[in-house]
Design a protein around this motif. Structure first.
Motif, PDB file in Angstrom:
ATOM      1  N   CYS A 186       0.843  -1.187   0.000  1.00 60.47           N
ATOM      2  CA  CYS A 186       0.000   0.000   0.000  1.00 60.47           C
ATOM      3  C   CYS A 186       0.890   1.254   0.000  1.00 60.47           C
ATOM      4  O   CYS A 186       1.806   1.368   0.810  1.00 60.47           O
ATOM      5  N   PRO A 187       0.623   2.200  -0.901  1.00 58.78           N
ATOM      6  CA  PRO A 187       1.452   3.399  -0.966  1.00 58.78           C
ATOM      7  C   PRO A 187       1.261   4.331   0.239  1.00 58.78           C
ATOM      8  O   PRO A 187       2.080   5.217   0.472  1.00 58.78           O
ATOM      9  N   ILE A 188       0.219   4.120   1.024  1.00 55.17           N
ATOM     10  CA  ILE A 188      -0.035   4.969   2.184  1.00 55.17           C
ATOM     11  C   ILE A 188       0.622   4.408   3.439  1.00 55.17           C
ATOM     12  O   ILE A 188       1.399   5.088   4.100  1.00 55.17           O
ATOM     13  N   CYS A 189       0.300   3.154   3.780  1.00 54.50           N
ATOM     14  CA  CYS A 189       0.807   2.586   5.043  1.00 54.50           C
ATOM     15  C   CYS A 189       1.845   1.487   4.856  1.00 54.50           C
ATOM     16  O   CYS A 189       2.382   0.982   5.826  1.00 54.50           O
ATOM     17  N   LYS A 190       2.104   1.107   3.624  1.00 57.23           N
ATOM     18  CA  LYS A 190       3.067   0.050   3.271  1.00 57.23           C
ATOM     19  C   LYS A 190       2.595  -1.349   3.637  1.00 57.23           C
ATOM     20  O   LYS A 190       3.350  -2.302   3.563  1.00 57.23           O
ATOM     21  N   GLY A 191       1.313  -1.496   4.051  1.00 60.23           N
ATOM     22  CA  GLY A 191       0.749  -2.810   4.317  1.00 60.23           C
ATOM     23  C   GLY A 191       0.509  -3.554   3.009  1.00 60.23           C
ATOM     24  O   GLY A 191       0.652  -3.005   1.910  1.00 60.23           O
ATOM     25  N   GLU A 192       0.111  -4.807   3.103  1.00 61.55           N
ATOM     26  CA  GLU A 192      -0.146  -5.630   1.919  1.00 61.55           C
ATOM     27  C   GLU A 192      -1.424  -5.163   1.232  1.00 61.55           C
ATOM     28  O   GLU A 192      -2.453  -4.972   1.873  1.00 61.55           O
ATOM     29  N   ALA A 193      -1.360  -4.948  -0.064  1.00 66.34           N
ATOM     30  CA  ALA A 193      -2.522  -4.494  -0.837  1.00 66.34           C
ATOM     31  C   ALA A 193      -3.593  -5.578  -0.871  1.00 66.34           C
ATOM     32  O   ALA A 193      -3.300  -6.767  -0.865  1.00 66.34           O
ATOM     33  N   VAL A 194      -4.865  -5.133  -0.911  1.00 64.06           N
ATOM     34  CA  VAL A 194      -6.016  -6.031  -0.993  1.00 64.06           C
ATOM     35  C   VAL A 194      -6.662  -5.801  -2.353  1.00 64.06           C
ATOM     36  O   VAL A 194      -6.819  -4.661  -2.796  1.00 64.06           O
ATOM     37  N   THR A 195      -7.028  -6.881  -3.031  1.00 63.17           N
ATOM     38  CA  THR A 195      -7.573  -6.794  -4.384  1.00 63.17           C
ATOM     39  C   THR A 195      -8.713  -5.778  -4.495  1.00 63.17           C
ATOM     40  O   THR A 195      -8.747  -4.976  -5.420  1.00 63.17           O
ATOM     41  N   LYS A 196      -9.626  -5.789  -3.542  1.00 61.01           N
ATOM     42  CA  LYS A 196     -10.778  -4.894  -3.593  1.00 61.01           C
ATOM     43  C   LYS A 196     -10.371  -3.416  -3.617  1.00 61.01           C
ATOM     44  O   LYS A 196     -11.042  -2.604  -4.241  1.00 61.01           O
ATOM     45  N   TYR A 197      -9.285  -3.059  -2.935  1.00 59.30           N
ATOM     46  CA  TYR A 197      -8.862  -1.663  -2.828  1.00 59.30           C
ATOM     47  C   TYR A 197      -7.536  -1.384  -3.524  1.00 59.30           C
ATOM     48  O   TYR A 197      -6.940  -0.334  -3.326  1.00 59.30           O
ATOM     49  N   ARG A 198      -7.089  -2.309  -4.327  1.00 57.66           N
ATOM     50  CA  ARG A 198      -5.793  -2.210  -4.978  1.00 57.66           C
ATOM     51  C   ARG A 198      -5.575  -0.857  -5.616  1.00 57.66           C
ATOM     52  O   ARG A 198      -6.475  -0.353  -6.275  1.00 57.66           O
ATOM     53  N   PRO A 199      -4.475  -0.190  -5.439  1.00 57.24           N
ATOM     54  CA  PRO A 199      -3.234  -0.655  -4.823  1.00 57.24           C
ATOM     55  C   PRO A 199      -3.180  -0.450  -3.315  1.00 57.24           C
ATOM     56  O   PRO A 199      -2.127  -0.578  -2.701  1.00 57.24           O
TER      57      PRO A 199
END
Length: 69
Positions: free
Chosen positions: A3-16
């Motif tokens: 995730c470009p905001i928190c660096k967590g793992e991206a989720v398909t529904k909200y990708r990226p």
């Protein structure tokens, strides 16, 4: 992808992004001007002034039409 905001793992529904929260944070940054895309074009103060004058004339003409209708 992270995730470009928190660096967590991206989720398909909200990708990226990883969540709706991070997607909303990103949208908010675009909307308040934190993020910008350069135009590659220099601003011409004369051109800007002319455009503002034209907008004012148009706005005044529209107001006059409303009052005469």
């Amino acid at each position: 992808m992270s995730c470009p905001i928190c660096k967590g793992e991206a989720v398909t529904k909200y990708r990226p992004f990883c969540s709706k929260r991070c997607a909303d944070i990103d949208l908010g940054r675009w909307m308040n001007g934190t993020y910008t895309v350069p135009s590659g074009r220099e601003e011409d103060p004369e051109e800007i002034a002319e455009a503002l004058d034209e907008m004012l004339r148009t706005s005044e003409a529209n107001e006059a039409k409303k009052h005469h209708s």
